[in-house]
Enzyme design. Sequence first.
Site, short mmCIF file in Angstrom:
data_model
loop_
_atom_site.label_atom_id
_atom_site.label_comp_id
_atom_site.label_asym_id
_atom_site.label_seq_id
_atom_site.Cartn_x
_atom_site.Cartn_y
_atom_site.Cartn_z
N ALA A 164 4.10 -15.22 -19.27
CA ALA A 164 4.44 -14.90 -17.87
C ALA A 164 4.66 -16.15 -17.04
CB ALA A 164 3.31 -14.07 -17.24
N SER B 262 8.07 -16.48 -14.40
CA SER B 262 8.66 -15.93 -13.17
C SER B 262 7.87 -14.71 -12.70
CB SER B 262 10.11 -15.48 -13.43
OG SER B 262 10.87 -16.55 -13.92
N GLU C 184 5.80 -26.48 -2.00
CA GLU C 184 6.19 -26.92 -3.34
C GLU C 184 7.72 -26.97 -3.45
OE1 GLU C 184 4.38 -24.64 -6.48
OE2 GLU C 184 5.72 -25.48 -7.99
C1 FAD Z 1 8.05 -29.57 -17.25
C2 FAD Z 1 7.50 -28.31 -16.65
C3 FAD Z 1 6.44 -28.42 -15.75
C4 FAD Z 1 5.87 -27.25 -15.22
N1 FAD Z 1 4.77 -27.36 -14.41
C5 FAD Z 1 4.09 -26.25 -14.06
C6 FAD Z 1 2.82 -26.33 -13.39
O1 FAD Z 1 2.35 -27.41 -13.05
N2 FAD Z 1 2.16 -25.19 -13.13
C7 FAD Z 1 2.65 -23.96 -13.49
O2 FAD Z 1 1.98 -22.97 -13.23
N3 FAD Z 1 3.85 -23.84 -14.11
C8 FAD Z 1 4.56 -24.95 -14.41
N4 FAD Z 1 5.76 -24.85 -15.08
C9 FAD Z 1 6.27 -23.52 -15.41
C10 FAD Z 1 7.51 -23.12 -14.63
O3 FAD Z 1 7.19 -22.89 -13.28
C11 FAD Z 1 8.11 -21.87 -15.34
O4 FAD Z 1 8.62 -22.33 -16.58
C12 FAD Z 1 9.16 -21.19 -14.52
O5 FAD Z 1 8.62 -20.58 -13.38
C13 FAD Z 1 9.91 -20.12 -15.34
O6 FAD Z 1 9.03 -19.28 -16.01
P1 FAD Z 1 9.25 -19.00 -17.58
O7 FAD Z 1 9.33 -20.30 -18.27
O8 FAD Z 1 8.24 -18.04 -18.02
O9 FAD Z 1 10.70 -18.35 -17.67
P2 FAD Z 1 11.02 -16.79 -17.59
O10 FAD Z 1 10.34 -16.19 -16.42
O11 FAD Z 1 10.76 -16.19 -18.93
O12 FAD Z 1 12.58 -16.82 -17.32
C14 FAD Z 1 13.57 -16.93 -18.34
C15 FAD Z 1 14.94 -16.79 -17.67
O13 FAD Z 1 15.04 -15.49 -17.06
C16 FAD Z 1 15.36 -15.63 -15.70
N5 FAD Z 1 14.73 -14.56 -14.91
C17 FAD Z 1 13.44 -14.16 -14.93
N6 FAD Z 1 13.23 -13.18 -14.03
C18 FAD Z 1 14.43 -12.97 -13.42
C19 FAD Z 1 14.87 -12.11 -12.38
N7 FAD Z 1 14.03 -11.27 -11.75
N8 FAD Z 1 16.17 -12.16 -12.00
C20 FAD Z 1 17.02 -13.01 -12.60
N9 FAD Z 1 16.68 -13.86 -13.58
C21 FAD Z 1 15.39 -13.84 -13.98
C22 FAD Z 1 14.83 -16.99 -15.30
O14 FAD Z 1 15.46 -17.47 -14.13
C23 FAD Z 1 15.14 -17.82 -16.52
O15 FAD Z 1 16.48 -18.22 -16.48
C24 FAD Z 1 6.40 -25.99 -15.56
C25 FAD Z 1 7.49 -25.89 -16.44
C26 FAD Z 1 8.03 -27.04 -16.98
C27 FAD Z 1 9.17 -26.91 -17.96
#
Ligand code: FAD
Length: 387
Positions: free
Chosen positions: A135, A137, A248
């Site tokens: 989880a 997004s 942020e």
């Molecule tokens: C280097 C790095 C540092 C980070 N640092 C932190 C941190 O300090 N703390 C923390 O908590 N997190 C951190 N993150 C996590 C980051 O915030 C998440 O990776 C990001 O929010 C996306 O979540 P996910 O990877 O689960 O992608 P997903 O939610 O699985 O998304 C996959 C794709 O689907 C799309 N998508 C999802 N839902 C929708 C929707 N409703 N409508 C349209 N498109 C959608 C997304 O835009 C994306 O293109 C970090 C990530 C990275 C890579």
Amino acid sequence: MERDIYNEDHEAFRDVVREFIKRYATNEKRMQWDRDGEIDRQTLLAAGESGIIGLAVPEEFGGAGMLQDYRFRAIVNEEVIGAGLGSLAGALGIQDDLAVPYIVHMGTQEQKEKWLPRMATGEILGALAMTEPGAGSDLRGIRTTAKKVDGGYMVNGAKTFISSGKTADIIVTFVKTGEGNRPDAFSLLILEDGMEGFDHGRKLEKMGFHGWDTAELSFSDVFVPEANLIGGKEGLGFIQLMMNLPLERLSIGVSAAAAAQAALTWTLDYTKSREAFGQPVLDFQNTRFRLADMATTVDVMWAYIDRALMLYKDAKLTPEEAAKVKFWSTDREWEVLDIGVQLHGGYGYITEYPIARAFLDARVHRIYGGTNEIMREIVGRQLAGKR
Ligand SMILES: Cc1cc2nc3c(=O)[nH]c(=O)nc-3n(C[C@H](O)[C@H](O)[C@H](O)COP(=O)(O)OP(=O)(O)OC[C@H]3O[C@@H](n4cnc5c(N)ncnc54)[C@H](O)[C@@H]3O)c2cc1C
């Protein structure tokens, strides 16, 4: 285009940041951070001594009390990113934009007294853990639970992609304290390094930001005392996250503009000195056209960001406006950096060159802090009256 949001105090602070970089953040240090995958603590302590970390910590707890005036933090980003030190900018940003604000704005008096003074000196580093393997997004889909037990909570679960997750001493952690996925089912707990059952886990290998650690975290029956519940009340976690997310997102927008500005400077310098076909690359009309595109985009970025900084100062930047700033600025950053890489030719792909590192760092700006798709969703929902 001349910017006019900074006064003498800000410019004096800029000198302090420049001096800090000259003394403590040399290119040799940067190479060491990239090899180690993290910023060494001595540098962050030096940042504390120079007064460029923990800016938001109120004066009564030993800080500079600059939470609402984000212009000082913007200067740190401009200077540190401008010096080609994206990883250091990231590590400072996690402390100041993602960890400190939760304690300053929402912490109990006891929590403030316990952590803030040493967060202002760099002795204690914080991180924010929301994302989980299943989880990101969809934050309400998290599975890390905090079950009420005598005197506190028993935490079980895992987080991933946590910036500064390996080096942080305290982690503001988003957990489930209730059933279902209603907003009041979530809380923020501070987990401390060394708590039994808390493992900082694996440092992840990334495309960019090589000198800044990103880690997986795991929690197996970690007892967290009630005193570590942010705000001292259960069920506020989701609202607390929503309250800080505009900051942020603004901070990512500032970083994007700072990187685009730096890319323009580096590219201009490079194309002046690089020769092809018997003339500087700058003398080709295509180069000047592309530089004109870069410069104009950078001007517009700052005009927009500066407006957002002033709105934030007056507590008027809405979540939707912060979402616009985040997606628009990071999309422009990507375009500007891509031109910069192209005009550097092969050297633009070599990470000894700051343009290559900034390009790799920039990619995640469109992903973290809420993906740019989610940012558009926030803005689009408001336009459609579905807030
Ligand atoms: C280097 C790095 C540092 C980070 N640092 C932190 C941190 O300090 N703390 C923390 O908590 N997190 C951190 N993150 C996590 C980051 O915030 C998440 O990776 C990001 O929010 C996306 O979540 P996910 O990877 O689960 O992608 P997903 O939610 O699985 O998304 C996959 C794709 O689907 C799309 N998508 C999802 N839902 C929708 C929707 N409703 N409508 C349209 N498109 C959608 C997304 O835009 C994306 O293109 C970090 C990530 C990275 C890579």
